[in-house]
Design an enzyme around this catalytic site. Structure first.
Site, PDB file in Angstrom:
ATOM      1  N   GLY A  78      35.481   9.863  44.373  1.00  0.00           N
ATOM      2  CA  GLY A  78      34.576   9.419  45.707  1.00  0.00           C
ATOM      3  C   GLY A  78      33.835  10.517  46.467  1.00  0.00           C
ATOM      4  NE  ARG A 142      37.756   6.596  42.944  1.00  0.00           N
ATOM      5  CZ  ARG A 142      37.729   7.732  43.450  1.00  0.00           C
ATOM      6  NH1 ARG A 142      38.377   8.730  42.997  1.00  0.00           N
ATOM      7  NH2 ARG A 142      37.517   7.452  44.858  1.00  0.00           N
ATOM      8  CG  ASP A 173      43.600  13.006  39.456  1.00  0.00           C
ATOM      9  OD1 ASP A 173      44.542  13.751  39.255  1.00  0.00           O
ATOM     10  OD2 ASP A 173      43.739  12.006  40.159  1.00  0.00           O
ATOM     11  CE  LYS A 199      35.205  14.582  45.185  1.00  0.00           C
ATOM     12  NZ  LYS A 199      35.446  13.205  44.557  1.00  0.00           N
ATOM     13  CB  THR A 200      38.842  15.324  47.887  1.00  0.00           C
ATOM     14  OG1 THR A 200      39.376  14.219  48.575  1.00  0.00           O
ATOM     15  CG2 THR A 200      39.461  16.422  48.247  1.00  0.00           C
ATOM     16  CG  ASP A 202      41.190  11.917  50.146  1.00  0.00           C
ATOM     17  OD1 ASP A 202      40.695  11.649  50.755  1.00  0.00           O
ATOM     18  OD2 ASP A 202      41.811  11.799  48.873  1.00  0.00           O
TER      19      ASP A 202
HETATM   20  P1  FBP Z   1      38.582  11.545  45.900  1.00  0.00           P
HETATM   21  O1  FBP Z   1      39.859  11.646  45.704  1.00  0.00           O
HETATM   22  O2  FBP Z   1      38.036  11.079  44.646  1.00  0.00           O
HETATM   23  O3  FBP Z   1      37.539  12.494  46.526  1.00  0.00           O
HETATM   24  O4  FBP Z   1      38.181  10.203  46.719  1.00  0.00           O
HETATM   25  C1  FBP Z   1      38.686  10.073  47.996  1.00  0.00           C
HETATM   26  C2  FBP Z   1      38.937   8.635  48.539  1.00  0.00           C
HETATM   27  O5  FBP Z   1      38.005   8.592  49.717  1.00  0.00           O
HETATM   28  C3  FBP Z   1      40.220   8.529  49.054  1.00  0.00           C
HETATM   29  O6  FBP Z   1      40.527   8.868  50.502  1.00  0.00           O
HETATM   30  C4  FBP Z   1      40.375   6.855  48.932  1.00  0.00           C
HETATM   31  O7  FBP Z   1      41.779   6.514  48.762  1.00  0.00           O
HETATM   32  C5  FBP Z   1      39.392   6.919  47.605  1.00  0.00           C
HETATM   33  O8  FBP Z   1      38.710   7.682  47.656  1.00  0.00           O
HETATM   34  C6  FBP Z   1      38.976   5.359  47.583  1.00  0.00           C
HETATM   35  O9  FBP Z   1      38.024   5.307  46.507  1.00  0.00           O
HETATM   36  P2  FBP Z   1      37.278   4.094  46.035  1.00  0.00           P
HETATM   37  O10 FBP Z   1      36.209   3.936  46.958  1.00  0.00           O
HETATM   38  O11 FBP Z   1      36.698   4.536  44.913  1.00  0.00           O
HETATM   39  O12 FBP Z   1      38.129   3.013  45.903  1.00  0.00           O
END
Ligand code: FBP
Length: 549
Positions: A78, A142, A173, A199-200, A202
């Site tokens: 993300g 992803r 991951d 990165k994230t 979250d």
């Molecule tokens: P990452 O763990 O890859 O950094 O993604 C964060 C995030 O924004 C989460 O908070 C959310 O659940 C997810 O991505 C949503 O991803 P997508 O837009 O691919 O459905």
């Protein structure tokens, strides 16, 4: 590309670096490391990259001229504000090592490496993206990089381009996969170093040596601005309860940080709900009691923050999700061949009675999302589950039966919001702009130090940027064994909200007061120009976590 006035001004911003990275550096080794748990198992899986020492960069009195390096970079998962600055820091870092160094960006995530899709990132391209949000410079994806065939296919293009090092910018991951790739390339003597960057939005990729993941600061500031705006509207009209779901996957760091910044009436913390073994009914009652108490004071309005991953932490649904994961993971091939109807039937036929009852207690749309929507890592797509609506509907039903609410002459009208995508690509705050640029610049220093399987680490983040500490952490140090898709896998341990941690403790000491009174804070938008106390402040989570250090 046409630019706004702010974008033009922002392009000229020179991110701050830790002082140590502004000159020549030498890598100083600390003690050998151990994984956070399951040491023997992790050691056996990573014989070549386990137990490496922590690294810390120090000034080098006798600078040596480095050799040109060709580096590949991948954005994984993300979006998070500041990704472009990691890449510009990396670019400037490898050019500092040698002006003939070259940077290649693999397109649309790890899949670009496997499919040999890339562009060379030259100075004019990098300059277009400095200090901007988004991942659009090369795109993200992803695709899970985990199979030997993918690693071998990737190696073909790395060899063709003469690439000596790969930088993977991703969450837990993706950095787990970076560690597996580093181990494999080391084992076969491929001559390719692999470096990760945390990165994230979250905020769940952190530990003592990785103080925060990038993007958390900006994203939570954007959400807090909008929550503040809603609270001002709410306090003006005094007629709605706003249920606001916040992204963040499993961990509640984003919700907690936004609560500390805005002081809402209610903020649910998934980790606490699990620890207290609260059922969905208990949560609904907790909210309904606060709505009733405020109604008794004549306040038929308020705000409720709901973390995205809540459902996974409510014990009855946690058990259900665990059984679903095991069931689907252990019948991968059959499941892949099923259509939605067949899959639903397969699940209903195989769940145990308790979990089946939990599934049936949910509205059909929520049950369907739990059963059918999975991301490529096999995770429930929590961002798709409308828990904010589920809760407000159940609270309305509870209040309709409540004598106390009737006696208070209460009214309950709810509105719903989900904030996630609004903040993931925002222009990075000064903190994230500086932190990300430093992470990228530091990754170049790790490449120059010849190491592999390390994550770029910039620490001491509550201090001004010049005092930040730069170095590298072996990724295997953050790993443990977890059950994923019916298999035991080595993964980076996710950092959930610690209930004994200072940010949660601060929130817990204030929440009853914030519930009854209207103590909203309106943080306003991120500021880029102005005094440091307005523009350069790190998140409150980071401040509370490191206040005594
Ligand atoms: P990452 O763990 O890859 O950094 O993604 C964060 C995030 O924004 C989460 O908070 C959310 O659940 C997810 O991505 C949503 O991803 P997508 O837009 O691919 O459905």
């Amino acid at each position: 590309m046409k630019k706004s006035a702010l974008q033009k001004a922002r392009a000229a911003y020179q991110p701050k670096l830790p002082i140590v990275l502004t000159g020549a550096v030498k890598a100083v080794e600390g003690r050998p490391t151990e994984s956070v748990a399951d040491q023997e198992a992790i050691h056996a899986l990573f014989p070549n990259t386990y137990g490496l020492p922590e690294l810390r960069f120090e000034k080098n009195a006798t600078p040596a001229q480095g050799k040109p390096v060709n580096v590949g970079v991948i954005l994984s998962g993300g979006q998070a504000p500041g990704g472009h600055n990691v890449i510009s820091g990396l670019f400037d870092g490898i050019k500092k090592i040698h002006r003939d160094s070259r940077l290649f960006g693999f397109l649309m995530g790890p899949g670009g490496l496997v499919d040999h899709k890339y562009i060379e990132l030259t100075a004019p391209i990098i300059d277009e993206y400095r200090n901007t949000g988004g991942f659009d410079i090369i795109g993200s994806g992803r695709t899970k990089l985990e199979k030997k065939e993918q690693f071998d296919k990737g190696l073909e293009i790395l060899r063709e381009l003469g690439i000596n090092a790969l930088v993977i910018i991703g969450g837990d991951d993706s950095n787990t996969n970076a560690a597996v790739l580093a181990e494999y390339y080391k084992a076969i003597n491929a001559g390719v170093q692999v470096i990760g960057c945390p990165k994230t939005i979250d905020g769940d990729l952190k530990n003592d040596l990785i103080e925060t993941s990038f993007g958390f600061d900006t994203a939570t500031k954007v959400y807090s601005e909008v929550i503040g705006n809603i609270q001002r509207d709410c306090n003006s009209a005094k007629k709605y309860w706003h249920f606001i779901k916040l992204m963040g996957r499993s961990a509640s760091h984003i919700a907690l940080e936004c609560a500390l910044q805005t002081q809402p009436n209610i903020c649910l913390i998934s980790e606490e709900i699990e620890a207290k073994n609260m059922s969905l009914k208990d949560i609904v009652k907790y909210i309904a009691d606060i709505v009733t108490a405020r109604a008794a004071d004549g306040n038929n309005f308020g705000t409720v923050l709901v973390p995205e991953g809540l459902i996974e932490f409510i014990p009855e649904f946690k058990k259900l999700i665990a059984e679903l994961n095991e069931l689907l993971g252990s019948h991968k091939d059959e499941v892949a061949a099923m259509n939605h109807e067949q899959l639903t039937q397969f699940i209903l036929d195989n769940l145990n009675a308790e979990n089946l009852a939990a599934l049936k207690s949910l509205p059909e749309s929520v049950a369907r999302q739990l059963m059918l929507d999975r991301d490529p890592h096999g995770n429930v797509q929590v961002s798709l589950i409308e828990t904010e609506k589920l809760l407000s509907q159940m609270v309305a039903a509870e209040l309709a039966q409540s004598e106390a609410f009737k006696a208070a002459k209460g009214k309950f009208s709810s509105l719903h919001h989900f904030f996630g995508y609004e903040g993931r690509c925002a222009d990075p705050s000064n903190f994230d702009a500086d932190y990300c640029y430093s992470l990228g610049f530091n990754a170049a220093a790790l490449i120059n130090a010849g190491v592999t399987g390390y994550m770029s680490s910039i620490r001491n983040l509550v201090k001004p940027a010049v005092q930040w500490i730069a170095g590298g952490i072996p990724i295997t140090m953050m790993m443990n064994i977890e059950r994923r898709n019916a298999e035991d896998k080595p993964v980076i341990q996710k950092a959930l909200v610690r209930l004994d941690g200072a940010p949660f403790q601060k929130f817990a000491s204030k929440r009853d007061e914030w519930a009854r009174t209207t103590s909203y804070i309106y943080p306003g938008p991120i500021q880029y120009f102005g005094p440091a106390e307005v523009c350069d402040q790190p998140s409150m989570t980071l401040k509370y976590e490191h206040q005594n250090k």
